[in-house]
Design an enzyme around this catalytic site. Structure first.
Site, PDB file in Angstrom:
ATOM      1  N   LEU A 103      94.169 -11.716  36.663  1.00  0.00           N
ATOM      2  CA  LEU A 103      95.173 -11.682  35.598  1.00  0.00           C
ATOM      3  C   LEU A 103      96.564 -11.567  36.202  1.00  0.00           C
ATOM      4  O   LEU A 103      97.525 -12.166  35.702  1.00  0.00           O
ATOM      5  CB  LEU A 103      94.915 -10.504  34.657  1.00  0.00           C
ATOM      6  CG  LEU A 103      95.947 -10.343  33.524  1.00  0.00           C
ATOM      7  CD1 LEU A 103      95.945 -11.562  32.614  1.00  0.00           C
ATOM      8  CD2 LEU A 103      95.682  -9.080  32.726  1.00  0.00           C
ATOM      9  N   TYR A 104      96.696 -10.804  37.286  1.00  0.00           N
ATOM     10  CA  TYR A 104      97.986 -10.706  37.962  1.00  0.00           C
ATOM     11  C   TYR A 104      98.481 -12.088  38.358  1.00  0.00           C
ATOM     12  O   TYR A 104      99.624 -12.463  38.107  1.00  0.00           O
ATOM     13  CB  TYR A 104      97.854  -9.817  39.199  1.00  0.00           C
ATOM     14  CG  TYR A 104      99.065  -9.854  40.111  1.00  0.00           C
ATOM     15  CD1 TYR A 104     100.280  -9.293  39.714  1.00  0.00           C
ATOM     16  CD2 TYR A 104      98.993 -10.475  41.356  1.00  0.00           C
ATOM     17  CE1 TYR A 104     101.391  -9.346  40.549  1.00  0.00           C
ATOM     18  CE2 TYR A 104     100.095 -10.524  42.192  1.00  0.00           C
ATOM     19  CZ  TYR A 104     101.295  -9.957  41.785  1.00  0.00           C
ATOM     20  OH  TYR A 104     102.394 -10.014  42.599  1.00  0.00           O
TER      21      TYR A 104
END
Length: 431
Positions: free
Chosen positions: A242-243
């Protein structure tokens, strides 16, 4: 003491003790108490709720709210102007977001020392030990950089800062970092890396003149890409975390604001930055800590016993790349939120071009610390980590003159020296 037990004053008539007199005295005391409350109540209403006071508050609500919060006031504005004052002939004035972070601190110090005007902004969140960020803040203060405590999502604060100082550049480094933490707190990544970036760009496109913006993307955008070394021309549509996805989204958002509003934007894809004052959540940092404590450290291996390697990049090399990006950034072309012409849009890899297996990193630390590590070999978990990173920096070399000069052995030696000084004997030192 009961009223009947109080002796009469000498020389005056003594009241007879009767049920009637006793009742009348109790009634008088009750009336006295009641009217006392009424009297003090009227005083409170008169002094604290007067129409003049209410109108004063409502007519000056914005300035009053600034003064009563963590920022605002003449002294505060004076500190901002002093910190952002340019002291060299061709200097620039830079707002550095995430200034108390690892990269932010080093970039801010480098800018200040060469005569640029620098103002920091940081929210000092607790993703990792806030005391380390406060120690960095103290270092910045000694260098002459003031760090405003606030959030990049606070549009009122950002607008206020631009009202005080017409920044020529923004170095946007504030972000929620870390690949694995995204599985625990995904909202923080959307809040900082997407909403925060949009808020910064919204303010920048509205002010006049618009600043040029350099911001931190990440090598993680290459995700599951298997072509090496990673080039800016490679696909970045397969994020592994997700980062990474929020950083990729940031690059697309930057393209949009460049296209619509004429903002000059340069994205920098950092490759595993390390060095003094680093982040405690990075492997080299907590490896050092755990080796000294005699704890086991995880050594990950890829599928089929493959090697996990990283393109470790020393902080001083990253700083040189950041400053070069600022120095070569062209002016934004918009005015009042409207685009007047084509604007610069760039993205660069900033790496070391020499991937090193994590097992070799541990061996170097063992030699520097003179302690044998307790290695625990484990399979690479499915938490967003990728097996390797390797930067192609030909574009940065050509456009920025970027050329890393610090090898891992030298860089880790400097980090270990700082670490032992900062954490030595169980005491923390900001020196």
């Amino acid at each position: 003491m009961h009223i009947d037990n109080i002796p009469s004053t000498p020389g005056k008539f003594k009241m007879e003790k009767s049920p009637y007199n006793r009742l009348r005295m109790h009634f008088s005391l009750a009336k006295l108490t009641f009217w006392s409350f009424v009297f003090f109540g009227l005083i409170f209403v008169f002094f604290y709720r007067s129409p003049a006071s209410s109108s004063s508050v409502s007519s000056d609500l914005s300035r009053r709210s600034l003064r009563t919060s963590s920022y605002g006031g003449p002294a505060w504005e004076k500190r901002i102007k002093a910190s952002a004052k340019v002291r060299s002939r061709n200097g620039i004035s830079v707002l550095v977001t995430g200034a108390a972070g690892f990269v932010g601190t080093h970039v801010s110090v480098a800018l200040k020392r060469r005569g640029d005007g620098v103002l920091g902004l940081d929210n000092f969140n607790d993703y990792y030990d806030p005391s380390l960020k406060r120690a960095r803040q103290a270092l910045l203060e000694r260098t002459g950089v003031y760090v405003v405590e606030g959030d990049i999502n606070d549009a009122t604060l950002l607008k206020k800062l631009f009202d005080i100082v017409p920044f020529t550049h923004v170095m946007h480094l504030a972000a929620q970092a870390g690949v694995r933490y995204a599985m625990e707190n995904p909202g923080s990544y959307v809040h900082s890396n997407i909403a925060g970036l949009v808020n910064v760009l919204e303010i920048c496109k509205s002010v006049n003149p618009q600043p040029a913006i350099v911001w931190a993307s990440s090598s993680s955008v290459y995700g599951l890409n298997t072509k090496v070394p990673f080039s800016e021309k490679d696909r970045t549509d397969q994020p592994a975390s997700l980062y990474a996805a929020t950083k990729k989204a940031g690059e697309e958002i930057a393209h949009t604001y460049n296209h619509i509003y004429g903002l000059s934007l340069t994205g920098l894809r950092f490759f595993t930055v390390y060095g003094p004052w680093g982040r405690p959540d990075m492997a080299y940092f907590f490896f050092t800590r755990d080796i000294l404590k005699g704890k086991s450290i995880p050594i990950f291996e890829a599928a089929n016993h493959g090697t996990v390697a990283r393109d470790f990049t020393y902080i001083d090399d990253i700083v040189k790349g950041c400053l070069a990006a600022l120095d070569t950034a062209e002016k934004s072309t918009g005015s009042g939120g409207k685009k007047k012409g084509a604007a610069q849009l760039r993205v660069f890899n900033l790496g070391n071009t020499s991937p090193v297996p994590v097992s070799d990193l541990v061996s170097i630390l063992e030699r520097l610390l003179k302690v044998k590590a307790k290695r625990l070999v484990m399979k690479l978990p499915r938490n967003g980590d990728v097996p390797f990173t390797h930067a192609n920096i030909s574009s940065a070399h050509k456009e920025l003159g970027y050329k890393p000069t610090t090898d891992l052995q030298t860089g880790l030696k400097k980090f270990v020296r700082w670490y032992l000084n900062y954490y030595g004997n169980g005491k923390k030192s900001a020196q």
